[in-house]
Enzyme design. Structure first.
Site, PDB file in Angstrom:
ATOM      1  N   GLY A   1      -3.269   4.783 -13.864  1.00 20.25           N
ATOM      2  CA  GLY A   1      -3.163   3.390 -14.274  1.00 20.25           C
ATOM      3  C   GLY A   1      -4.223   2.564 -13.569  1.00 20.25           C
TER       4      GLY A   1
ATOM      5  N   GLN B   1      -8.137  -4.917 -10.043  1.00 17.15           N
ATOM      6  CA  GLN B   1      -8.785  -3.814  -9.319  1.00 17.15           C
ATOM      7  C   GLN B   1     -10.262  -3.667  -9.677  1.00 17.15           C
ATOM      8  OE1 GLN B   1      -5.437  -0.923 -10.352  1.00 17.15           O
ATOM      9  NE2 GLN B   1      -6.044  -0.221  -8.319  1.00 17.15           N
TER      10      GLN B   1
ATOM     11  N   CYS C   1      -2.976   4.763  -5.157  1.00 14.73           N
ATOM     12  CA  CYS C   1      -3.598   3.619  -5.814  1.00 14.73           C
ATOM     13  C   CYS C   1      -5.108   3.765  -5.718  1.00 14.73           C
ATOM     14  CB  CYS C   1      -3.144   2.334  -5.112  1.00 14.73           C
ATOM     15  SG  CYS C   1      -3.842   0.835  -5.837  1.00 14.73           S
ATOM     16  N   LEU C   2      -5.807   3.482  -6.821  1.00 16.72           N
ATOM     17  CA  LEU C   2      -7.270   3.628  -6.819  1.00 16.72           C
ATOM     18  C   LEU C   2      -7.938   2.645  -5.860  1.00 16.72           C
ATOM     19  CD1 LEU C   2      -7.954   4.213 -10.633  1.00 16.72           C
ATOM     20  CD2 LEU C   2      -7.932   5.919  -8.797  1.00 16.72           C
TER      21      LEU C   2
ATOM     22  N   HIS D   1       3.957  -0.488 -11.015  1.00 12.90           N
ATOM     23  CA  HIS D   1       2.903  -0.547  -9.991  1.00 12.90           C
ATOM     24  C   HIS D   1       1.744  -1.424 -10.483  1.00 12.90           C
ATOM     25  CE1 HIS D   1       0.140   1.575  -6.949  1.00 12.90           C
ATOM     26  NE2 HIS D   1      -0.710   0.960  -7.750  1.00 12.90           N
ATOM     27  N   GLU D   2       1.354  -1.231 -11.749  1.00 11.05           N
ATOM     28  CA  GLU D   2       0.210  -1.994 -12.291  1.00 11.05           C
ATOM     29  C   GLU D   2       0.575  -3.463 -12.508  1.00 11.05           C
ATOM     30  OE1 GLU D   2      -2.455  -0.539 -11.924  1.00 11.05           O
ATOM     31  OE2 GLU D   2      -1.714   1.518 -11.841  1.00 11.05           O
TER      32      GLU D   2
ATOM     33  N   HIS E   1       0.158  -5.445  -9.427  1.00 12.09           N
ATOM     34  CA  HIS E   1      -1.229  -5.871  -9.165  1.00 12.09           C
ATOM     35  C   HIS E   1      -1.517  -7.236  -9.799  1.00 12.09           C
ATOM     36  CE1 HIS E   1      -3.129  -2.556  -7.058  1.00 12.09           C
ATOM     37  NE2 HIS E   1      -2.734  -1.660  -7.956  1.00 12.09           N
TER      38      HIS E   1
HETATM   39 ZN   LIG Z   1      -2.699   0.371  -7.697  1.00 11.43          ZN
END
Ligand SMILES: [Zn+2]
Length: 175
Positions: free
Chosen positions: A45, A50, A94-95, A136-137, A140
């Site tokens: 995701g 991000q 997480c990226l 999670h997304e 953000h």
């Molecule tokens: Zn993340």
């Protein structure tokens, strides 16, 4: 086009995103770039903040780890959890925090209202890993990161580990 991914502690990761009101070619091309960026980073995701854009758009594709129940790529604009139940504990990464992962507790089943890139209203019923990933997304988009869902001690330890792996990010954090 692959977009550069912002790493913690980039301040854009703690800011709330704005509602998307214009559904045009620019938005569609941005959504495509988001998906391309997510796949190239082997993520499940990705949320617009991000890549430095404070607008309410996320992309998810959990098929790499949930092949029994394929959904493919889902692009969600202005997503909102309208109901949630149950509980799941999943080790999340997480990226924006490459190299670290920690167990997070969340509702297991969610209903998410969102719009497509064409502006059509839809509803997604998700459970398990897809539910975790979407939640999670969406976090953000509210400037919330998975470390904020941990106990204070776990948050500190996870950040310490992250800074050890990424000393250049530790330097930014100290400024
Ligand atoms: Zn993340």
């Amino acid at each position: 086009m692959i977009l550069p991914i912002r790493l913690w502690p980039d301040p854009v990761l703690t800011k709330p995103s704005s509602t998307i009101e214009v559904f045009d070619d620019e938005l569609r091309s941005f959504a495509e770039n988001m998906a391309e960026t997510m796949y190239s980073a082997n993520g499940l995701g990705l949320a617009a903040p991000q890549v430095g854009e404070l607008r309410r758009l996320i992309v998810v594709d959990v098929d790499p780890i949930d092949q029994e129940n394929p959904h493919g790529l889902i692009t969600l604009i202005n997503p909102r959890v309208s109901s949630a139940k149950g509980q799941i504990i999943w080790e999340e990464g997480c990226l924006s925090f490459p190299g670290v992962a920690e167990k997070v507790k969340r509702p297991n089943q969610v209903v998410v209202e969102y719009q497509t890139v064409e502006g059509e209203r839809r509803e997604l019923r998700a459970e398990g890993i897809l539910s975790v990933c979407v939640q999670h997304e969406i976090d953000h988009l509210n400037g919330v990161n998975f470390i904020d869902r941990l106990s204070r001690l776990k948050r500190t330890l996870t950040l310490r580990e992250f800074y050890k792996l990424h000393p250049e990010q530790a330097k930014i954090a100290k400024k």
